[in-house]
Design a protein around this motif. Structure first.
Motif, PDB file in Angstrom:
ATOM      1  N   SER A 195       9.717 -61.419  26.612  1.00  0.00           N
ATOM      2  CA  SER A 195      10.742 -61.972  27.496  1.00  0.00           C
ATOM      3  C   SER A 195      11.950 -62.429  26.673  1.00  0.00           C
ATOM      4  CB  SER A 195      10.189 -63.156  28.288  1.00  0.00           C
ATOM      5  OG  SER A 195       9.416 -62.662  29.334  1.00  0.00           O
ATOM      6  N   ILE A 196      11.673 -63.059  25.539  1.00  0.00           N
ATOM      7  CA  ILE A 196      12.787 -63.524  24.692  1.00  0.00           C
ATOM      8  C   ILE A 196      13.507 -62.310  24.089  1.00  0.00           C
ATOM      9  CG2 ILE A 196      13.350 -64.810  22.599  1.00  0.00           C
ATOM     10  CD1 ILE A 196      10.975 -66.691  23.342  1.00  0.00           C
ATOM     11  N   LYS A 197      12.688 -61.337  23.633  1.00  0.00           N
ATOM     12  CA  LYS A 197      13.265 -60.171  22.958  1.00  0.00           C
ATOM     13  C   LYS A 197      14.152 -59.347  23.900  1.00  0.00           C
ATOM     14  CE  LYS A 197      10.511 -56.728  21.442  1.00  0.00           C
ATOM     15  NZ  LYS A 197       9.586 -56.013  20.553  1.00  0.00           N
ATOM     16  N   TYR A 198      13.682 -59.190  25.151  1.00  0.00           N
ATOM     17  CA  TYR A 198      14.421 -58.305  26.066  1.00  0.00           C
ATOM     18  C   TYR A 198      15.394 -59.070  26.977  1.00  0.00           C
ATOM     19  CZ  TYR A 198      11.293 -54.790  24.293  1.00  0.00           C
ATOM     20  OH  TYR A 198      10.621 -53.946  23.437  1.00  0.00           O
ATOM     21  N   THR A 199      15.689 -60.347  26.626  1.00  0.00           N
ATOM     22  CA  THR A 199      16.671 -61.106  27.407  1.00  0.00           C
ATOM     23  C   THR A 199      17.899 -61.344  26.520  1.00  0.00           C
ATOM     24  OG1 THR A 199      14.946 -62.162  28.703  1.00  0.00           O
ATOM     25  CG2 THR A 199      17.059 -63.291  28.643  1.00  0.00           C
ATOM     26  N   PRO A 200      19.066 -60.977  27.015  1.00  0.00           N
ATOM     27  CA  PRO A 200      20.266 -61.195  26.193  1.00  0.00           C
ATOM     28  C   PRO A 200      20.511 -62.683  25.927  1.00  0.00           C
ATOM     29  CG  PRO A 200      20.714 -59.780  28.081  1.00  0.00           C
ATOM     30  CD  PRO A 200      19.349 -60.344  28.284  1.00  0.00           C
ATOM     31  N   ASP A 201      21.336 -62.986  24.954  1.00  0.00           N
ATOM     32  CA  ASP A 201      21.649 -64.380  24.577  1.00  0.00           C
ATOM     33  C   ASP A 201      22.031 -65.198  25.809  1.00  0.00           C
ATOM     34  OD1 ASP A 201      21.244 -63.359  22.143  1.00  0.00           O
ATOM     35  OD2 ASP A 201      23.232 -63.795  21.316  1.00  0.00           O
ATOM     36  N   ASN A 202      21.707 -66.463  25.765  1.00  0.00           N
ATOM     37  CA  ASN A 202      22.027 -67.452  26.816  1.00  0.00           C
ATOM     38  C   ASN A 202      21.249 -67.224  28.126  1.00  0.00           C
ATOM     39  OD1 ASN A 202      24.008 -68.415  24.995  1.00  0.00           O
ATOM     40  ND2 ASN A 202      25.408 -66.818  25.764  1.00  0.00           N
ATOM     41  N   GLY A 203      20.234 -66.407  28.083  1.00  0.00           N
ATOM     42  CA  GLY A 203      19.456 -66.149  29.304  1.00  0.00           C
ATOM     43  C   GLY A 203      18.398 -67.223  29.542  1.00  0.00           C
ATOM     44  N   LYS A 204      17.463 -66.898  30.475  1.00  0.00           N
ATOM     45  CA  LYS A 204      16.428 -67.893  30.818  1.00  0.00           C
ATOM     46  C   LYS A 204      15.039 -67.263  30.843  1.00  0.00           C
ATOM     47  CE  LYS A 204      16.509 -71.180  33.694  1.00  0.00           C
ATOM     48  NZ  LYS A 204      16.523 -71.971  34.897  1.00  0.00           N
ATOM     49  N   VAL A 205      14.061 -68.024  30.407  1.00  0.00           N
ATOM     50  CA  VAL A 205      12.657 -67.589  30.516  1.00  0.00           C
ATOM     51  C   VAL A 205      11.893 -68.728  31.179  1.00  0.00           C
ATOM     52  CG1 VAL A 205      10.560 -67.014  29.231  1.00  0.00           C
ATOM     53  CG2 VAL A 205      12.747 -66.076  28.477  1.00  0.00           C
ATOM     54  N   ASN A 206      11.141 -68.423  32.256  1.00  0.00           N
ATOM     55  CA  ASN A 206      10.337 -69.463  32.915  1.00  0.00           C
ATOM     56  C   ASN A 206       8.860 -69.134  32.782  1.00  0.00           C
ATOM     57  OD1 ASN A 206      12.649 -70.707  33.933  1.00  0.00           O
ATOM     58  ND2 ASN A 206      12.659 -69.321  35.709  1.00  0.00           N
ATOM     59  N   ILE A 207       8.092 -70.167  32.503  1.00  0.00           N
ATOM     60  CA  ILE A 207       6.631 -69.986  32.483  1.00  0.00           C
ATOM     61  C   ILE A 207       6.054 -70.938  33.521  1.00  0.00           C
ATOM     62  CG2 ILE A 207       4.551 -70.059  31.045  1.00  0.00           C
ATOM     63  CD1 ILE A 207       6.518 -69.862  28.619  1.00  0.00           C
ATOM     64  N   ALA A 217      -2.244 -62.868  24.143  1.00  0.00           N
ATOM     65  CA  ALA A 217      -1.660 -62.118  25.263  1.00  0.00           C
ATOM     66  C   ALA A 217      -0.420 -62.841  25.795  1.00  0.00           C
ATOM     67  CB  ALA A 217      -2.701 -61.949  26.367  1.00  0.00           C
ATOM     68  N   ILE A 218      -0.544 -64.157  26.009  1.00  0.00           N
ATOM     69  CA  ILE A 218       0.597 -64.902  26.562  1.00  0.00           C
ATOM     70  C   ILE A 218       1.759 -64.899  25.556  1.00  0.00           C
ATOM     71  CG2 ILE A 218       1.361 -67.146  27.458  1.00  0.00           C
ATOM     72  CD1 ILE A 218      -1.548 -67.572  28.373  1.00  0.00           C
ATOM     73  N   MET A 219       1.383 -64.995  24.290  1.00  0.00           N
ATOM     74  CA  MET A 219       2.394 -64.966  23.225  1.00  0.00           C
ATOM     75  C   MET A 219       3.187 -63.660  23.288  1.00  0.00           C
ATOM     76  SD  MET A 219       3.188 -66.513  20.279  1.00  0.00           S
ATOM     77  CE  MET A 219       2.307 -66.732  18.807  1.00  0.00           C
ATOM     78  N   ASN A 220       2.489 -62.539  23.477  1.00  0.00           N
ATOM     79  CA  ASN A 220       3.155 -61.237  23.570  1.00  0.00           C
ATOM     80  C   ASN A 220       4.129 -61.200  24.741  1.00  0.00           C
ATOM     81  OD1 ASN A 220       2.536 -58.824  21.813  1.00  0.00           O
ATOM     82  ND2 ASN A 220       0.526 -59.777  21.975  1.00  0.00           N
ATOM     83  N   LEU A 221       3.686 -61.755  25.878  1.00  0.00           N
ATOM     84  CA  LEU A 221       4.541 -61.727  27.074  1.00  0.00           C
ATOM     85  C   LEU A 221       5.800 -62.571  26.862  1.00  0.00           C
ATOM     86  CD1 LEU A 221       1.908 -61.979  29.964  1.00  0.00           C
ATOM     87  CD2 LEU A 221       3.146 -59.966  29.191  1.00  0.00           C
ATOM     88  N   VAL A 222       5.603 -63.789  26.312  1.00  0.00           N
ATOM     89  CA  VAL A 222       6.753 -64.682  26.121  1.00  0.00           C
ATOM     90  C   VAL A 222       7.683 -64.083  25.064  1.00  0.00           C
ATOM     91  CG1 VAL A 222       7.462 -67.010  25.446  1.00  0.00           C
ATOM     92  CG2 VAL A 222       5.396 -66.691  26.815  1.00  0.00           C
ATOM     93  N   SER A 223       7.081 -63.534  24.008  1.00  0.00           N
ATOM     94  CA  SER A 223       7.904 -62.949  22.943  1.00  0.00           C
ATOM     95  C   SER A 223       8.725 -61.771  23.484  1.00  0.00           C
ATOM     96  CB  SER A 223       6.982 -62.546  21.796  1.00  0.00           C
ATOM     97  OG  SER A 223       7.358 -61.357  21.240  1.00  0.00           O
TER      98      SER A 223
END
Ligand code: ADP
Length: 444
Positions: A348-360, A340-346
């Protein structure tokens, strides 16, 4: 509101009636005490006999009702039981009135209570019989008093010169008219309510049945989908292996255009394989609602996910930051929670344009662990947030931007979190980013 059959409701109301009688018994006891303290001129012996009689009557009524309930003899036997209770009550009331002033006692109004109760609980015809019995007993009380067959116990409220035959007769007529009008009014209202109750009961039963049928059909559909996806997945992996062999040019060299076709076919096969494996997982998680739970450290699970997702994040130059409280002890199926967490993080990466940020961010709240996965991505349109966790849902902005997806990932996440007694919610703003909150129970 609990929906029960009309017969069961009558049983419930009979118990309520019995409770009311306990109240009346307590009231009578207090009145006797009051009369004793005030040194009133009342027939204490008679009143005590009535009190004891009422207690025995109530105990017997409970026993009989319980017996009927146990033997499942509802309907007519319960009606008869209520009829018997009310009749005995009316007799006790008449004796009570006789010992406490007879017709001059204002408590003669208590006859009406029983008539109303009868009209609520019993069919119309029997309710009229109650009115007849009450009227007869009232007449008997008046006759005894007026004819002085038995000694009368006056409360001293009336001057006997006004307490004549004319008075008794008019009181009697008023009393009987009131009784019959009461039965007519109350039983009409009560009949209408009974019909509604019956309708509600039948409708609710039908609803429950169709709900069960729907659940059955849903289960069959899941089993079906699960079998088909399993078969397709097997065939797909064979196709994939063969295409990979071709791409590696093992059987022989390919021309540029041949290679292009193989690469397209391989890419589509990857997508289809991803789709079928998600479909398989989702139907399996629905079919097996119970998961094997154990204690585990959430930090390990999250760190593993971040490690696996690093290449995808690096490819888009997305910075993934992880802030976790020390050793988050969780309880659940660590394997599916990782998924489940993998899906969420994946996502976030997929729907964030290049050079963006993901926080967990992970922290422990009262009795659950809270994991937040947030990004600075394309976000989800407000109007579409409600459908986010349904099968095959894809937001309009993701489709517009032609970002590939199946619309099954979040549905799977939702099921996994639910099966692990957790909770998920989302906050998002288009073009700003999304924040997913996941709660997972802590280990005790
Ligand atoms: P998929 O990503 O394969 O389409 P999901 O079920 O994982 O399927 O997600 C459903 C939809 O929710 C996506 O198509 C996308 O529109 C939206 N979505 C999910 N996660 C995010 C995110 N982090 N940012 C923006 N949109 C998202």
């Amino acid at each position: 509101m609990e929906i029960i059959s009309h017969d069961q409701r009558i049983v419930q109301r009979s118990y309520w009636f019995i409770k009311l009688r306990w109240l009346a018994i307590a009231g009578l006891f207090l009145m006797i005490l009051f009369a004793l303290l005030m040194n009133l001129k009342v027939q204490f012996f008679g009143l005590f006999i009535i009190l004891a009689g009422l207690i025995i009557h109530n105990l017997l009524s409970i026993r009989l009702l319980k017996k009927l309930e146990l033997e499942n003899r509802l309907g007519v036997p319960v009606y008869r039981h209520v009829f018997y209770q009310i009749t005995v009550d009316l007799i006790f009331l008449t004796i009570l009135l006789y010992f406490s002033g007879g017709m001059e006692n204002p408590f003669i109004l208590f006859y009406s209570f029983h008539i109303v109760l009868g009209a609520i609980l019993l069919p119309k015809k029997i309710s009229y019989w109650i009115a007849v019995i009450a009227t007869f007993l009232f007449l008997l009380l008046g006759t005894i008093e007026y004819s002085e067959i038995l000694p009368s116990y006056s409360l001293g409220l009336f001057n006997y010169s006004t307490f004549n035959l004319q008075y008794i007769l008019s009181l009697f007529i008023l009393f009987s008219v009131t009784n019959f009008v009461l039965v007519y009014l109350v039983s009409n209202i009560s009949d209408a309510l009974k019909k509604q109750e019956q309708w509600l009961f039948v409708t609710n039963k039908k609803l429950i049945e169709s709900n069960e049928q729907l659940k059955d059909k849903d289960r069959i559909k899941d089993e079906y989908v699960s079998r088909i996806s399993h078969d397709i997945k097997n065939d797909l992996s064979v196709i994939q292996t063969n295409l990979t062999v071709l791409k590696k040019q093992i059987p022989g060299e390919l021309t540029d255009s041949q290679m292009k076709f193989v690469e397209i076919a391989l890419k589509r096969t990857h997508q289809l394989s991803d789709f079928t494996s998600k479909l398989l997982k989702i139907t399996r998680s629905r079919l097996n609602k119970t998961v094997s739970k154990e204690k585990f450290i959430l930090n390990d699970v999250i760190n593993r996910v971040v490690e696996k997702m690093k290449p995808a994040a690096d490819e888009k130059n997305i910075n993934v930051s992880v802030k976790l409280e020390d050793t988050l002890q969780a309880y659940g199926d660590s394997f599916s929670i990782e998924e489940a967490i993998m899906n969420l993080v994946s996502n976030s990466i997929k729907y964030t344009p290049d050079n963006g940020k993901v926080n967990i961010i992970g922290s422990q709240k009262a009795n659950y662990n809270e994991i937040i996965v947030e990004d600075t991505g394309i976000g989800i349109p407000k109007a579409e947030l409600n459908n986010l966790f349904t099968d095959f849902f894809r937001a309009s902005n993701a489709k517009q931007k032609k970002i590939q997806g199946t619309g099954l990932g979040l549905s799977l996440v939702y099921n996994i979190i639910k099966n692990n007694s957790g909770f998920i919610k989302v906050e998002s703003e288009e073009n700003k980013g999304s924040r997913f909150y996941v709660n997972i129970p802590v280990a005790n």
